[in-house]
Design a protein around this motif. Structure first.
Motif, mmCIF file in Angstrom:
data_model
loop_
_atom_site.group_PDB
_atom_site.id
_atom_site.type_symbol
_atom_site.label_atom_id
_atom_site.label_comp_id
_atom_site.label_asym_id
_atom_site.label_seq_id
_atom_site.Cartn_x
_atom_site.Cartn_y
_atom_site.Cartn_z
ATOM 1 N N CYS A 181 11.418 -25.619 57.492
ATOM 2 C CA CYS A 181 10.974 -25.871 56.086
ATOM 3 C C CYS A 181 9.785 -25.692 55.782
ATOM 4 N N GLU A 182 9.130 -24.934 55.061
ATOM 5 C CA GLU A 182 7.895 -24.350 54.637
ATOM 6 C C GLU A 182 7.112 -24.223 56.006
ATOM 7 N N GLU B 183 14.473 -30.975 45.819
ATOM 8 C CA GLU B 183 14.987 -29.567 46.026
ATOM 9 C C GLU B 183 14.861 -29.520 47.737
ATOM 10 N N LEU B 184 13.925 -29.694 48.175
ATOM 11 C CA LEU B 184 13.443 -29.498 49.502
ATOM 12 C C LEU B 184 14.341 -30.548 50.279
ATOM 13 N N ILE B 185 14.531 -31.925 49.892
ATOM 14 C CA ILE B 185 15.473 -32.801 50.373
ATOM 15 C C ILE B 185 16.976 -32.001 50.494
ATOM 16 N N ALA C 13 20.404 -17.712 55.590
ATOM 17 C CA ALA C 13 19.151 -17.441 56.080
ATOM 18 C C ALA C 13 18.440 -16.073 55.485
ATOM 19 N N ALA C 14 19.356 -15.033 55.418
ATOM 20 C CA ALA C 14 18.938 -13.900 54.773
ATOM 21 C C ALA C 14 18.413 -13.869 53.394
ATOM 22 N N ALA C 15 19.204 -14.734 52.470
ATOM 23 C CA ALA C 15 18.842 -14.849 51.164
ATOM 24 C C ALA C 15 17.392 -15.765 51.176
ATOM 25 N N VAL C 16 17.299 -16.859 52.006
ATOM 26 C CA VAL C 16 16.129 -17.418 52.052
ATOM 27 C C VAL C 16 14.841 -16.663 52.325
ATOM 28 N N LYS C 17 15.062 -15.546 53.428
ATOM 29 C CA LYS C 17 14.065 -14.687 53.933
ATOM 30 C C LYS C 17 13.826 -13.754 52.991
ATOM 31 N N TRP C 18 14.664 -12.805 52.477
ATOM 32 C CA TRP C 18 14.595 -11.724 51.905
ATOM 33 C C TRP C 18 15.404 -11.736 50.303
ATOM 34 N N GLY C 19 15.930 -12.725 49.902
ATOM 35 C CA GLY C 19 16.758 -12.791 48.707
ATOM 36 C C GLY C 19 17.953 -11.723 48.703
ATOM 37 N N CYS D 11 12.914 -24.861 50.435
ATOM 38 C CA CYS D 11 12.068 -24.917 51.816
ATOM 39 C C CYS D 11 11.149 -23.627 51.818
ATOM 40 N N GLY D 12 11.052 -23.025 50.467
ATOM 41 C CA GLY D 12 10.284 -21.785 50.629
ATOM 42 C C GLY D 12 10.999 -20.532 51.244
ATOM 43 N N LYS D 13 10.183 -19.694 51.924
ATOM 44 C CA LYS D 13 10.744 -18.305 52.580
ATOM 45 C C LYS D 13 10.916 -18.669 54.033
ATOM 46 N N SER D 14 10.845 -19.968 54.499
ATOM 47 C CA SER D 14 11.114 -20.245 55.942
ATOM 48 C C SER D 14 12.588 -20.914 56.267
#
Length: 320
Positions: free
Chosen positions: A42-43, A54-56, A108-114, A35-38
């Protein structure tokens, strides 16, 4: 109300299983960035137009986690309100919600900032604790009508301590297994149980990812031997107790399957179904261990109360 709580507890436990397996599926398929960085969208959209596998997978995991969180929250509230007089209920209600929210925030932190592999490896263990809390809460709710009465169970102090230590060690093994996945070290050793890769065996030549893989295998081997040892001693000391006997029997079956699926992950070059079974079995193993932690805590509490009563009786007798 008890019947409603039972159904709600069962549904919550099933939802948590899907949350666990969904998280493992996201990791094993590399769909964490689906979902990217969102987050939580999602996006940046409720439903993106560019649909990928991957999005699904990532979006489905988020949806299941959200639904599961709401159901667990309702279960925790009702259990706290109706069964709060049972000493473990309030603690488990809090634990189930707290760790469910914590694992969502780490995700969520992993998605936003890695996050580093060593931090992300904590994610599965935190989810596992939340699942175990919901599972134990379900068992407590089913104990209300005394159909699962364990009040007379006695576990020796030395075995209680061993159960505590084994449970903590299992979490460590789970962490090393999660680290293998996040460090992409699952297939760095082409054979099992050693890591020769058709070359002379030499620790000095290992790369970091091979050390991570072999460290997990060593930790898992210790867990297997320890569980087997505990099982044999349980047969000796508690052969007349159904809860201890069948529980330890289930533990040894689960640990055998865990080792089997771990080896098959290598032999099948990371077959997705087998890898997910590997995650599911260790979740059941850890949750059952947590149940024995709960029973051990009760035994310790009962022993303390009994000791205080005996001391009080002796003091009263001495004064008289």
């Amino acid at each position: 109300m008890t019947k409603t709580l039972k159904w709600l507890a069962v549904v919550s436990t099933i939802c948590m299983i899907f949350v666990l397996i969904g998280g493992a599926l996201v990791t094993k398929t590399g769909s964490g960035a689906g979902c990217g960085k969102s987050w939580p969208l999602c996006e940046g959209k409720l439903l993106p137009s560019d649909i990928t596998p991957e999005l699904i997978i990532e979006l489905s995991h988020r949806l299941v986690s959200g639904i599961g969180a709401m159901i667990v929250a309702v279960l925790s509230f009702l259990a706290w309100k109706r069964l709060g007089h049972i000493r473990e209920v309030k603690f488990l209600s809090f634990m189930s919600i707290f760790f469910l929210v914590l694992q969502a925030l780490i995700g969520a932190a992993a998605v936003k900032w890695g996050q580093s592999d060593f931090v992300m490896a904590l994610h599965f263990g935190i989810s596992l604790i939340s699942f175990a809390a919901v599972f134990l809460l379900m068992l407590l709710i089913f104990e209300v009508d005394k159909k699962m009465d364990t009040s007379r169970l006695f576990i020796q102090k030395k075995h209680r301590i061993e159960i505590y230590l084994l449970t903590c060690y299992t979490l460590f093994v789970v962490y090393t297994g999660a680290l293998v996945r996040h460090a992409h070290a699952s297939l760095v050793c082409k054979d099992w149980p050693f890591c020769t890769n058709n070359a002379p065996f030499a620790f000095a030549d290992f790369r970091l990812d091979q050390w991570i893989q072999m460290g997990h295998r060593l930790a898992a081997a210790v867990l297997f031997i320890w569980t087997l040892s505990l099982f044999l001693r349980t047969l000796r000391y508690y052969k007349g107790n159904k809860v201890m006997f069948w529980g330890s029997m289930t533990l040894i079956i689960l640990i055998f399957f865990q080792v089997f699926f771990g080896a098959m992950v290598i032999f099948t070059t990371l077959n997705l179904g087998i890898a997910l079974m590997h995650a599911l079995v260790i979740s059941c193993f850890f949750s059952l261990l947590c149940y024995y932690v709960l029973l051990s805590g009760r035994c310790a509490s009962n022993s303390t109360v009994k000791t205080k009563r005996n001391t009080t009786d002796l003091e009263h007798y001495a004064k008289s």
